[in-house]
Design a protein around this motif. Structure first.
Motif, PDB file in Angstrom:
ATOM      1  N   GLU A  91      -6.036  13.124   9.619  1.00  0.00           N
ATOM      2  CA  GLU A  91      -7.266  12.827   8.876  1.00  0.00           C
ATOM      3  C   GLU A  91      -6.948  12.250   7.497  1.00  0.00           C
ATOM      4  O   GLU A  91      -7.795  11.586   6.889  1.00  0.00           O
ATOM      5  N   GLY A  92      -5.722  12.475   7.016  1.00  0.00           N
ATOM      6  CA  GLY A  92      -5.305  11.890   5.747  1.00  0.00           C
ATOM      7  C   GLY A  92      -4.854  10.446   5.867  1.00  0.00           C
ATOM      8  O   GLY A  92      -4.657   9.777   4.850  1.00  0.00           O
ATOM      9  N   ILE A 122       0.851  -1.183   0.000  1.00  0.00           N
ATOM     10  CA  ILE A 122       0.000   0.000   0.000  1.00  0.00           C
ATOM     11  C   ILE A 122       0.891   1.239   0.000  1.00  0.00           C
ATOM     12  O   ILE A 122       1.656   1.465   0.937  1.00  0.00           O
ATOM     13  N   VAL A 123       0.821   2.020  -1.079  1.00  0.00           N
ATOM     14  CA  VAL A 123       1.536   3.290  -1.150  1.00  0.00           C
ATOM     15  C   VAL A 123       0.716   4.315  -0.373  1.00  0.00           C
ATOM     16  O   VAL A 123      -0.456   4.538  -0.674  1.00  0.00           O
ATOM     17  N   VAL A 124       1.330   4.954   0.619  1.00  0.00           N
ATOM     18  CA  VAL A 124       0.568   5.756   1.577  1.00  0.00           C
ATOM     19  C   VAL A 124       0.526   7.235   1.205  1.00  0.00           C
ATOM     20  O   VAL A 124      -0.488   7.738   0.718  1.00  0.00           O
ATOM     21  N   PHE A 125       1.599   7.953   1.420  1.00  0.00           N
ATOM     22  CA  PHE A 125       1.535   9.417   1.333  1.00  0.00           C
ATOM     23  C   PHE A 125       1.738   9.959  -0.075  1.00  0.00           C
ATOM     24  O   PHE A 125       1.397  11.108  -0.347  1.00  0.00           O
ATOM     25  N   LYS A 126       2.301   9.186  -0.973  1.00  0.00           N
ATOM     26  CA  LYS A 126       2.299   9.583  -2.380  1.00  0.00           C
ATOM     27  C   LYS A 126       0.992   9.097  -2.988  1.00  0.00           C
ATOM     28  O   LYS A 126       0.897   7.988  -3.500  1.00  0.00           O
ATOM     29  N   ASP A 127      -0.021   9.924  -2.910  1.00  0.00           N
ATOM     30  CA  ASP A 127      -1.358   9.549  -3.385  1.00  0.00           C
ATOM     31  C   ASP A 127      -1.940  10.730  -4.152  1.00  0.00           C
ATOM     32  O   ASP A 127      -2.644  11.579  -3.596  1.00  0.00           O
ATOM     33  N   ASP A 128      -1.610  10.791  -5.423  1.00  0.00           N
ATOM     34  CA  ASP A 128      -2.025  11.913  -6.261  1.00  0.00           C
ATOM     35  C   ASP A 128      -3.543  12.040  -6.330  1.00  0.00           C
ATOM     36  O   ASP A 128      -4.082  13.152  -6.343  1.00  0.00           O
ATOM     37  N   LEU A 129      -4.241  10.917  -6.366  1.00  0.00           N
ATOM     38  CA  LEU A 129      -5.694  10.951  -6.516  1.00  0.00           C
ATOM     39  C   LEU A 129      -6.363  11.578  -5.296  1.00  0.00           C
ATOM     40  O   LEU A 129      -7.216  12.467  -5.423  1.00  0.00           O
ATOM     41  N   LEU A 130      -5.990  11.131  -4.105  1.00  0.00           N
ATOM     42  CA  LEU A 130      -6.603  11.670  -2.891  1.00  0.00           C
ATOM     43  C   LEU A 130      -6.149  13.108  -2.643  1.00  0.00           C
ATOM     44  O   LEU A 130      -6.947  13.959  -2.252  1.00  0.00           O
ATOM     45  N   THR A 162      -5.235  15.361  -4.821  1.00  0.00           N
ATOM     46  CA  THR A 162      -5.871  16.269  -5.786  1.00  0.00           C
ATOM     47  C   THR A 162      -7.343  16.478  -5.457  1.00  0.00           C
ATOM     48  O   THR A 162      -7.869  17.591  -5.560  1.00  0.00           O
ATOM     49  N   ALA A 163      -8.021  15.404  -5.063  1.00  0.00           N
ATOM     50  CA  ALA A 163      -9.444  15.504  -4.741  1.00  0.00           C
ATOM     51  C   ALA A 163      -9.680  16.253  -3.437  1.00  0.00           C
ATOM     52  O   ALA A 163     -10.717  16.908  -3.270  1.00  0.00           O
ATOM     53  N   HIS A 164      -8.719  16.162  -2.507  1.00  0.00           N
ATOM     54  CA  HIS A 164      -8.856  16.809  -1.196  1.00  0.00           C
ATOM     55  C   HIS A 164      -7.582  17.594  -0.886  1.00  0.00           C
ATOM     56  O   HIS A 164      -6.752  17.162  -0.080  1.00  0.00           O
ATOM     57  N   PRO A 165      -7.404  18.732  -1.512  1.00  0.00           N
ATOM     58  CA  PRO A 165      -6.181  19.512  -1.313  1.00  0.00           C
ATOM     59  C   PRO A 165      -5.968  19.953   0.128  1.00  0.00           C
ATOM     60  O   PRO A 165      -4.840  20.291   0.498  1.00  0.00           O
TER      61      PRO A 165
END
Length: 424
Positions: free
Chosen positions: A222-223, A182-190, A192-195
């Motif tokens: 919360e992230g 599971i890639v945790v903190f490199k999460d472009d999708l999340l 971008t959706a929740h800046p």
């Protein structure tokens, strides 16, 4: 005026009965196979209740759900179902096990060509495990997830595996140990959706790394929740181990964080996430692992990314250093060109890890390089280089090893065989 609360006699009796109901307490000893030696520090779990065995391998634990689960680094995990009213001492024997794995990406696990090639190697060599992307480098989850957020942010736009339970059943029939990455903190999708959860640059804009990907701020708890939810889903699916990658801060200057960018705050964020993961995953008796930079084993600080070795080992079952010779771009003492010395890089790094933590090699499982060098002379890492790294991991007493090739291409040459020899 305060209202007087009236208790119904029957309801009150049931409440008292529920509170006073005796809880079955189990005690026992965890031993290793085949020498029957006591296993100190083994983790014993019942529901959300967890304890560790003492120096004599002994434990005592209330049983909350009629089941007892046990695991220890370097051994297979076990699950026991206790008979009603069973209170005699338990004698639990764990068999040694060391995963030897190759990695399959979001696309690799769904490709019959790449997957079948990996499974063929599992049949022909000592390979006995797979590392499978559960949440990959670009935030994709390769199977139909029950998490609403996964669909909302676009993590389900590529589903390379239509039926993950069936896939896991197939792999289990082949006695393959399953590691969910599971890639945790490199999460472009999340991000971008929740800046509001993401990292921002000095100008306040959403920050992107050299690949153009946005990251979450590790200091915003919360992230964490989404990756923990994905991890729990993977544990329910039946993975033996949950391995967190990119559980670190990016190595970039001038970023804005939720808290001051100090070493103490960085280390607290990374170990805090891993401790939260261990707590969330406790009922599933899965091993918890973290991927770290190779230099973390050598540096006395947190390498400016929140990874401090003596804190990390307390939060996970396995630490998985990426000991790719190409990754040691500044070399090591006495070694200026690491790709010329793959054995030394792996062996010396694992020895350093044991020396600094005081822990046995079984708490470490390295990632090894099975791809062309990118930092020195562009040499291919073929059978000789792969074999040298594997021999170094074995000599250092590590808990197996894992081969990384981003394209999921692996050759048979250089891989060891099991005790029965390699079949033709």
């Amino acid at each position: 005026m305060r209202r007087r609360i009236r208790f119904r006699p029957v309801a009150f009796a049931l409440l008292v009965c529920a509170i006073c109901r005796p809880v079955l307490a189990i005690e026992g000893t965890v031993l290793s196979k085949p020498d029957q030696a006591p296993l100190a520090g083994a983790i014993v779990t019942s529901g959300a209740l967890t304890t560790r065995t003492d120096a004599a391998g002994h434990f005592q634990l209330p049983v909350s759900n009629g089941a007892l689960a046990v695991r220890a680094a370097g051994y297979e995990r076990r699950q026991l179902v206790l008979a009603a009213g069973q209170d005699q001492a338990q004698r639990i024997v764990l068999a040694p096990f060391q995963p030897k794995a190759v990695y399959l990406s979001v696309y690799g696990i769904g490709s019959s060509v790449l997957r079948d090639a990996a499974l063929k190697l599992e049949d022909q060599t000592a390979l006995n495990a797979l590392v499978i992307d559960v949440k990959g480098d670009r935030g994709l989850i390769p199977y139909p997830s029950a998490l609403p957020l996964a669909s909302t942010i676009g993590a389900q736009k590529v589903r390379s595996v239509s039926d993950m339970p069936a896939m896991i059943k197939l792999l289990r029939q082949k006695n393959i140990y399953l590691i969910g990455r599971i890639v945790v903190f490199k999460d472009d999708l999340l991000a971008t959706a929740h800046p509001e959860l993401a990292l921002h640059g000095p100008d306040g804009a959403l920050w992107h790394d050299r690949e153009g990907l946005a990251w979450l701020d590790p200091m915003r708890e919360e992230g964490w929740r989404y990756s923990l939810d994905v991890a729990e889903e993977a544990a329910r699916l039946g993975f033996d181990e949950i391995q967190f990658d990119y559980v670190r801060f990016p190595d970039a200057p001038g970023l804005r964080f939720a808290q001051p960018n100090t070493q103490a705050n960085r280390v607290a964020a990374i170990t805090g996430f891993l401790n939260a993961a261990r707590k969330r995953l406790a009922p599933y008796n899965v091993f918890v692992a973290a991927d770290i930079f190779g230099y973390v084993l050598w540096n006395p600080d947190d390498t400016a990314i929140g990874q401090e070795i003596n804190q990390l080992v307390q939060a996970v079952d396995y630490v998985c250093p990426m000991l790719y010779p190409s990754g040691f771009t500044w070399g090591l003492p006495g070694t200026s060109n690491p790709v010329e010395h793959p054995y030394d890089i792996v062996f010396r790094s694992l020895q350093k890890a044991k020396q600094r933590t005081g822990l046995p090699g079984l708490r470490f499982r390295p990632w090894l390089q099975d791809f062309t060098d990118y930092a020195f002379d562009r040499r291919k890492f073929d059978a000789d280089e792969v074999q040298a790294q594997i021999e170094a991991a074995r000599a250092a007493g590590s808990n197996g090893w894992m081969l990384w090739n981003p394209r999921n291409h692996y050759g048979r040459d250089g891989l060891p065989c099991d005790d029965g020899g390699c079949p033709p």
